[in-house]
Design an enzyme around this catalytic site. Sequence first.
Site, short mmCIF file in Angstrom:
data_model
loop_
_atom_site.label_atom_id
_atom_site.label_comp_id
_atom_site.label_asym_id
_atom_site.label_seq_id
_atom_site.Cartn_x
_atom_site.Cartn_y
_atom_site.Cartn_z
N THR A 291 41.95 103.06 53.18
CA THR A 291 40.70 103.81 54.02
C THR A 291 39.25 102.91 52.87
O THR A 291 38.18 102.34 53.01
CB THR A 291 40.53 105.56 53.58
OG1 THR A 291 40.64 105.58 52.42
CG2 THR A 291 40.91 105.86 55.09
N ASP A 292 39.83 102.93 51.07
CA ASP A 292 39.25 102.44 50.53
C ASP A 292 38.23 101.25 50.41
O ASP A 292 37.14 101.29 50.39
CB ASP A 292 40.30 102.54 49.16
CG ASP A 292 40.47 103.94 48.38
OD1 ASP A 292 39.90 105.07 49.10
OD2 ASP A 292 41.13 103.93 47.69
N SER B 243 45.13 99.84 49.48
CA SER B 243 43.88 98.93 49.95
C SER B 243 43.05 98.96 48.36
O SER B 243 42.37 97.65 48.78
CB SER B 243 42.73 99.72 50.92
OG SER B 243 42.29 100.59 50.60
N THR C 1 46.99 105.15 52.26
CA THR C 1 47.64 106.74 52.12
C THR C 1 48.40 106.61 53.47
O THR C 1 49.15 108.00 53.08
CB THR C 1 46.15 107.91 52.21
OG1 THR C 1 45.54 107.44 51.45
CG2 THR C 1 46.38 109.18 52.31
N1 ASP Z 1 43.68 104.75 47.78
C1 ASP Z 1 44.06 104.27 49.52
C2 ASP Z 1 44.03 103.16 49.98
O1 ASP Z 1 42.43 102.62 50.03
C3 ASP Z 1 43.50 105.85 50.29
C4 ASP Z 1 43.32 105.75 51.45
O2 ASP Z 1 44.14 105.29 52.14
O3 ASP Z 1 42.69 106.81 52.34
O4 ASP Z 1 44.93 102.59 49.85
#
Ligand code: ASP
Length: 361
Positions: free
Chosen positions: A114-115, A83, A41
């Site tokens: 974050t995922d 991710s 993100t």
């Molecule tokens: N979908 C995103 C990822 O994990 C979520 C994030 O980065 O917060 O790449």
Amino acid sequence: PAGGAVCPGRHGKPGYVSMSQSILTEEKTMKNILMIGTGGTIASEMTPSGLTPELNSTQLLSFVPRIGEMCHVDCIQLYSLDSTNIRPAHWLGVAKTVRENYDRYDGFVISHGTDTMAYTAAALSYLIQGSPKPIVLTGAQKPIWFDGTDSKRNLTDAFLYACRGCGGVQIVFNGKVILGTRARKTCSKSFQAFSSVNYPDLAVVQDEHLLQYMRCACYPSPVFYDALDDKVGLLKLIPGTPAAVLEFMLDRFDGLVIESFGVGGLPEYEGDASYFDIIHRGIARGKLVVMTTQVPNEGSNLAVYHVGGRLKSALRLLEAYDMTTEAAVAKLMWIMGQTRDFDEAERLFYRPVARDILYEN
Ligand code: ASP
């Protein structure tokens, strides 16, 4: 050791140091930090189908000029992935990049979605063991161009920690520093995305001050690994999961982590021993089975109830105790990259790596 602290155990047993420092007290010589971009993100732009990682690390840094005052940064854009699409091959790619650049930098910042960041943090903890230099993962819940984004704070804190924090792999997020083997994403939307499971936070970063709660482990030099076996599955039981699902998983994978209920056990519906028999047969075929719990905190203890005790005493399987599921999965992949022998796997599994397991069985 990182952070310029004196490490009493440097030439003998690992020693510990603690630090509380402010970035306002500038280093005489600026640290050299390598930033490795992988997407997420933090690096996303809005597209008609939703947020998609498009910004590279140099572009991310242009939003936070403060970082350029703190340290010298070089960038490698390794991936531009949500991710969700990060797999074990990517973990190996990140570890290889750190290894190839290890001697040239004082610390590493990996920007990541974050995922699945907790899985990457766990995997890197096994692939790069005993690093005296900080290896820091960070990301954000909102893109860097977004009003009120958490990206700038997280990036700044991550660089601060890479300059002054402890060695080893950690996640720096929303002011918290979490050990790589202990992290889990516990909030899907709010800034406080990560928790440290069955272990305290290592430190906090407040207004560019680093407050270390935990002493740094002092490591003389890192040990790198370059193999993972990804034939590992994870089965989360629900009440009534058909035994055939377990059989399928054990056919499909060579290592299986089973998230059972409470402190741990396997169903024996009306005395039916199918689950037990299937695992017994799987182990006889050389499969490695790890029992853990789907309860978020405090871990497993199979010995407590008959539904777990029978398994533990009769079968050669492993138990995760206080480890996170993310760490159990990554550790099993790392072990299977080296051996399929149960005795050796058992020895490696219960040997703590980066404080991933505390429970003494
Ligand atoms: N979908 C995103 C990822 O994990 C979520 C994030 O980065 O917060 O790449």
